[in-house]
Design a protein around this motif. Structure first.
Motif, PDB file in Angstrom:
ATOM      1  N   ILE A  75      50.147  42.607  37.329  1.00 45.83           N
ATOM      2  CA  ILE A  75      50.447  41.421  36.521  1.00 45.83           C
ATOM      3  C   ILE A  75      51.950  41.130  36.546  1.00 45.83           C
ATOM      4  N   ALA A  76      52.760  42.169  36.394  1.00 51.56           N
ATOM      5  CA  ALA A  76      54.214  41.978  36.426  1.00 51.56           C
ATOM      6  C   ALA A  76      54.670  41.471  37.793  1.00 51.56           C
ATOM      7  N   ALA A  77      54.087  42.034  38.855  1.00 49.46           N
ATOM      8  CA  ALA A  77      54.426  41.578  40.203  1.00 49.46           C
ATOM      9  C   ALA A  77      54.052  40.114  40.392  1.00 49.46           C
ATOM     10  N   LEU A  78      52.877  39.752  39.896  1.00 49.12           N
ATOM     11  CA  LEU A  78      52.423  38.370  40.014  1.00 49.12           C
ATOM     12  C   LEU A  78      53.320  37.416  39.249  1.00 49.12           C
ATOM     13  N   ALA A 120      43.174  36.522  38.665  1.00 47.68           N
ATOM     14  CA  ALA A 120      42.117  35.988  37.804  1.00 47.68           C
ATOM     15  C   ALA A 120      42.477  36.150  36.332  1.00 47.68           C
ATOM     16  N   GLU A 121      42.971  37.321  35.950  1.00 45.72           N
ATOM     17  CA  GLU A 121      43.316  37.589  34.557  1.00 45.72           C
ATOM     18  C   GLU A 121      44.487  36.733  34.096  1.00 45.72           C
ATOM     19  N   ALA A 122      45.540  36.663  34.911  1.00 47.75           N
ATOM     20  CA  ALA A 122      46.722  35.892  34.522  1.00 47.75           C
ATOM     21  C   ALA A 122      46.419  34.404  34.440  1.00 47.75           C
ATOM     22  N   ASP A 123      45.566  33.930  35.327  1.00 52.65           N
ATOM     23  CA  ASP A 123      45.166  32.527  35.281  1.00 52.65           C
ATOM     24  C   ASP A 123      44.381  32.234  34.005  1.00 52.65           C
ATOM     25  N   ALA A 124      43.426  33.095  33.672  1.00 48.45           N
ATOM     26  CA  ALA A 124      42.615  32.888  32.468  1.00 48.45           C
ATOM     27  C   ALA A 124      43.451  32.982  31.201  1.00 48.45           C
ATOM     28  N   ASP A 125      44.530  33.767  31.242  1.00 49.85           N
ATOM     29  CA  ASP A 125      45.381  33.988  30.067  1.00 49.85           C
ATOM     30  C   ASP A 125      46.553  33.009  29.997  1.00 49.85           C
ATOM     31  N   ARG A 127      49.164  32.607  31.888  1.00 51.83           N
ATOM     32  CA  ARG A 127      50.458  33.259  32.077  1.00 51.83           C
ATOM     33  C   ARG A 127      51.309  32.606  33.165  1.00 51.83           C
ATOM     34  N   LEU A 128      50.722  31.732  33.972  1.00 46.56           N
ATOM     35  CA  LEU A 128      51.352  31.342  35.228  1.00 46.56           C
ATOM     36  C   LEU A 128      51.853  29.916  35.217  1.00 46.56           C
ATOM     37  N   ARG A 129      52.980  29.703  35.893  1.00 44.69           N
ATOM     38  CA  ARG A 129      53.552  28.367  36.018  1.00 44.69           C
ATOM     39  C   ARG A 129      52.796  27.542  37.067  1.00 44.69           C
ATOM     40  N   ALA A 130      52.547  28.139  38.218  1.00 48.63           N
ATOM     41  CA  ALA A 130      51.836  27.458  39.300  1.00 48.63           C
ATOM     42  C   ALA A 130      50.335  27.722  39.177  1.00 48.63           C
ATOM     43  N   ASP A 131      49.553  26.937  39.898  1.00 51.03           N
ATOM     44  CA  ASP A 131      48.107  27.109  39.972  1.00 51.03           C
ATOM     45  C   ASP A 131      47.823  28.064  41.131  1.00 51.03           C
ATOM     46  N   HIS A 132      47.372  29.273  40.815  1.00 51.20           N
ATOM     47  CA  HIS A 132      47.212  30.320  41.822  1.00 51.20           C
ATOM     48  C   HIS A 132      45.766  30.471  42.268  1.00 51.20           C
ATOM     49  N   HIS A 152      34.922  40.549  46.942  1.00 55.32           N
ATOM     50  CA  HIS A 152      35.797  39.578  46.297  1.00 55.32           C
ATOM     51  C   HIS A 152      35.511  38.114  46.618  1.00 55.32           C
ATOM     52  N   CYS A 153      34.718  37.832  47.626  1.00 54.48           N
ATOM     53  CA  CYS A 153      34.631  36.446  48.107  1.00 54.48           C
ATOM     54  C   CYS A 153      34.028  35.483  47.094  1.00 54.48           C
ATOM     55  N   THR A 154      33.212  35.964  46.174  1.00 56.59           N
ATOM     56  CA  THR A 154      32.597  35.055  45.204  1.00 56.59           C
ATOM     57  C   THR A 154      33.403  34.920  43.914  1.00 56.59           C
ATOM     58  N   ASN A 155      34.527  35.617  43.825  1.00 55.61           N
ATOM     59  CA  ASN A 155      35.410  35.427  42.669  1.00 55.61           C
ATOM     60  C   ASN A 155      35.924  33.990  42.682  1.00 55.61           C
ATOM     61  N   ALA A 156      35.850  33.312  41.543  1.00 55.24           N
ATOM     62  CA  ALA A 156      36.222  31.893  41.484  1.00 55.24           C
ATOM     63  C   ALA A 156      37.662  31.643  41.902  1.00 55.24           C
ATOM     64  N   ILE A 157      38.499  32.674  41.831  1.00 54.38           N
ATOM     65  CA  ILE A 157      39.906  32.497  42.173  1.00 54.38           C
ATOM     66  C   ILE A 157      40.136  32.499  43.683  1.00 54.38           C
ATOM     67  N   VAL A 158      39.129  32.923  44.474  1.00 53.81           N
ATOM     68  CA  VAL A 158      39.241  32.964  45.935  1.00 53.81           C
ATOM     69  C   VAL A 158      38.872  31.595  46.506  1.00 53.81           C
ATOM     70  N   GLY A 159      39.792  31.018  47.303  1.00 48.94           N
ATOM     71  CA  GLY A 159      39.542  29.692  47.843  1.00 48.94           C
ATOM     72  C   GLY A 159      39.703  29.552  49.340  1.00 48.94           C
TER      73      GLY A 159
END
Length: 379
Positions: A75-78, A120-125, A127-132, A152-159
């Protein structure tokens, strides 16, 4: 209701640059005019461009593994990575996460899981400036690439997923001399150790690459994932990419492959650092040559986030065939379309209010003076 009103800007549209104003309401662009709007922020003649769309950056991985043998809190790295990409004007980013373990990196199963779950966690929370989003970078000649993909391919964050094969003697490394010149010093190997390393990598290719490619394509196509080919060097590589339903050709290494990819309807993607430096770091085709030939569609920051903005403004000065609005499209609307994102990438009525304010004099490095995502200031 929230509003963002901008006036006295040089607004870069898809087909022209106008002097005028833009109004964003509730995150959506609702007005574009050559006049002014009430209660607007005066841009003092600065450029207003769409938020940049980045399809392939290894930068998150570099923050997660800042030194050999060191991994950081994901999370910190992200968040560190996110601050840098947003500050570079990137409002949508596909973070490349390598899948497929080999002797170079060891078993990366836990690392892949940590990075994907962090996004996925940071997006849901919030935390992020950009759309990841996640770009699964599939290393085919490895024993577990298909297993990682399935996890991982069915994770909603994978595009997006790309099919990669860095086996020595082909694609990016068309000659063994080139491969040895790059890797022997990096890996600190003797001649004998390097020869055995190459033999082992080629054997792994023969053992795993074709099966992984087939399995990953089958699963990805079932769920409608966008795919990219990688380092195509020949028309045979391009024919394979077209057969397998790729939509993007990442970093073709020859003019032949780039022309065939473009003619086949693939979005030809090259590295923005290639434009900034004026050449490839490993001696392959120059992005500027492809632009002059009319076969460059998309730029990616690859390993330097700010290179995306820098290249967009440099390219029209280095390739007179390319206008500023065409260059901006290579980092906004074209990558958005290639990733099947129809709601962003241009300043147009009904599109997301992802916007960047740029001050730039001819020949200078651009200055990012403000970044908005869906009308909300993020940098």
């Amino acid at each position: 209701m929230s509003e963002l009103a901008i006036s006295n800007a040089r607004v870069v549209l898809g087909d022209q640059v106008i002097e005028g104003s833009v109004l964003v309401r509730d995150g959506i662009i609702v007005e574009i005019d050559t006049g002014s709007v009430a209660h607007a922020t005066d841009f003092e003649g600065d450029f207003l461009i769409p938020g940049l769309v980045e399809l392939h950056t290894d930068h998150f991985e570099n923050h997660y593994r800042p030194r050999p043998g060191v991994t950081w809190n994901a999370i910190a790295a992200l968040q560190s990575h996110d601050a840098q990409v947003a500050g570079a004007g990137i409002t949508t980013v596909f973070d490349a996460v390598r899948i497929g373990s080999d002797p170079d990196v060891g078993d990366i199963t836990a690392d892949v899981r940590a990075m994907v779950e962090a996004v996925a966690e940071a997006d849901a929370d919030d935390r992020l400036r950009a759309d990841h989003h996640i770009h699964l970078r599939c290393e085919l000649p490895t024993p577990d690439a298909a297993l990682h993909f399935e996890e991982h391919c069915t994770n909603a964050i994978v595009g997006l997923a790309s099919l990669m094969d860095h086996t020595p003697g082909q694609r990016q490394y068309t000659t063994l001399e080139h491969y040895i010149g790059y890797y022997q010093k990096k890996l600190r190997m003797t001649d004998a150790e390097m020869a055995q390393f190459i033999t082992d990598r080629q054997a792994e290719h023969d053992l795993y690459a074709d099966n992984n490619r087939a399995a990953i394509l089958k699963r990805g196509q079932e769920i409608g994932l966008a795919f990219a080919s990688h380092d195509d060097a020949t028309t045979a590589h391009v024919d394979e990419a077209l057969r397998d339903g790729m939509s993007i050709a990442e970093f073709p290494t020859t003019m032949e492959a780039a022309k065939a990819s473009h003619a086949g309807g693939l979005a030809v993607l090259m590295g923005a650092p290639n434009v900034v430096r004026g050449k490839s770091h490993n001696g392959n085709i120059s992005a500027i040559e492809l632009a002059k030939a009319g076969v460059l569609d998309v730029l990616s920051s690859d390993y330097v986030p700010f290179a995306l903005m820098q290249a967009a403004f440099l390219l029209p000065e280095r390739a007179e065939e390319i206008s500023l609005q065409q260059a901006i499209a290579m980092v906004t609307s074209r990558p958005a379309a290639a990733a099947h994102l129809s709601d962003r990438g241009e300043i147009a009525i009904g599109k997301r209010g992802d916007l960047v304010r740029i001050r730039r004099r001819p020949g200078d490095v651009p200055v990012v003076r403000g970044v908005w995502r869906q009308g909300k200031r993020v940098s």
